[in-house]
Design an enzyme around this catalytic site. Sequence first.
Site: not given
Length: 665
Positions: A275, A116, A158, A235, A164-165, A292, A208
Amino acid sequence: MFSKILIANRGEIACRIIQTAHRMGIRCVAVYSDADRNARHVAMADEAFRLGPAPSSESYLKTDLIIDVALKSGAQAIHPGYGFLSENTGFAEACEANNLAFIGPPASAIAAMGSKSAAKAIMEEAGVPLVPGYHEADQSPDRLRAEAEKCGFPLLLKAVAGGGGKGMRVVESIDEFDEALAAAKREAKNAFGNPDMLIERYLTQPRHVEIQVFCDQHGNAVYLAERDCSVQRRHQKVLEEAPAPGLSPETRKAMGEAAVRAAQAIAYVGAGTVEFLYDVDESFFFMEMNTRLQVEHPVTEMITGQDLVEWQLRVADGEPLPLAQDQVRTRGHAMEARIYAEDPDQDFLPATGTLRYLRTPDENTHVRVDTGVVEGDEISIHYDPMIAKLIVWDENREQAVNRLVHALENYRIAGVKTNIRFLHALADSQPFREEELNTKFIADHQNLLFPPPKLDLHKALVLAAGFILRQRRSIQTESADRWSPFGRQNSWRMNSEFAQPLQLQVGDERHDLKVLERDDDYQVYVGDSVYSLNARLDDDHLQARINGHRLSVHGYLHDDQLVLFHEGDTFTCRLFRETFETEDLAAEGSLTAPMNGTVVALNVKPGDRVKTGQTLVVMEAMKMEHAIKAGADGVISEVFFREGDLVSEGNELLAIEIPKEEPAP
């Protein structure tokens, strides 16, 4: 086009891919763990191969085994689905090295977005707006702490390699930072093999909003509208919709073009999702790119009329995109609700059990169910607890919401706790209907999303009595004389009326009912109240009239436990039978496991003094961590498990001696 593909996944996404592949005349190879040997995706595939034991680390994450199966079976390509190896650079490289097409982006694109922090740098260079924060390589606790103070609170930790949280924590103050950092790093390492973190300023009222992008091998790229995924818990997305409500055409176009720039900056190929955090002033900031197919892709399919799995297969085979940007059309509104095995009343703890009873709404042009399970399947601790995705479509958002509410009322599950009642309350709530969306929606509307039962207790008990008695009658042995009262199991007495007793237990409370039966009519006594009941049972459908009020419910009775389903709500009771079991002698100060799972951190030992609210044990279930905290000050007297141990719900984890208060003089 490929003639045979291997699907390196399980559950609903494996089934979803098989459906499209078979429609295109492509044979499918499935893989499975020991826990999935009788799974739906295995039955649907043309052939299937065992990978290993149930844990994903010994089965669905074994790159070498999956590649070997693909080569042995003659598959020409591998579809990774989502999760597992779908965003694993090494797996994509292994496919390429073995001359297998990877139905996804090139390994270089996965690597670019897999970190990230690196992704933020690429996006900044591509002119995609970013949230302020820290994305650098120095991961020392002191540096992260300093950057956290510089960024300001609240902030978001993060995992750089995650999604996926998992490996994510909201930190409200510097006092919470150290414990949150340790937990997030541990969860990230367990889920992704990489504990590195990034820090972002946490926007307090964001939505989001994500853009579906698609790129081919010829330099073409399009965006297929957007999705709003603001309704989340821990999340993780719970309910998604497309298009995103309230976006202006200018913002929608700006976000779509920014998403395409993001994809082209890394030479992307295939399906991807960019996102964004969308703020109340219509500003938006890049959050991450998922390299994906997303769980929520069906809502995009419903409004565009396109099959995104088919697009993936065609692009992977070298074909150009089926549509140019100016050919993309959207129509209507779609929503997806994720049906999870979890207990919303216990902070959404994952649930396990057997799907003893499973009924889904009828599928048609308005309603779709994507699932990987059938009645009788077990929901285990080994995999994600999602049971299915319920997708609806209609001409506008208001009608789509109504469709969703109605479909949830017709989705009935017994044997394992689910979030269906919660989803129904959410979809039918006024704030949701009025588009008051943000990522804190669930936290802000607790009272609306956890409403009291729709049926009053007495009426529910009367309906339960009617269901039980009508089912007994439906299975009773037919006597030689069908008119003889002696052949009926209704406590009939000669020359007198006799009300048969019926004891029902709801939670810890026992309710004593008396029922006087006259053919299809009953007099039911509950406490000091008397109810006139007429009931007819057709399979699992009970039609009843209570004191003139007509009601319709569905039910399932198993091992003396009855579940009634009514307008998205459930009522559970048990036929009470006197038992004489050993008294539970668990100590007052003991702590028990709230669910099945693995002990991943044990923060205390016998003799340690602990304070109220202190984290004592951390358990992991279905890829999520759960902290178990002290409910009172005390001293640890015994610890019954070690780190790495599997424990079952209700197991005593440790004992705490709680000092007794001295009586006042």
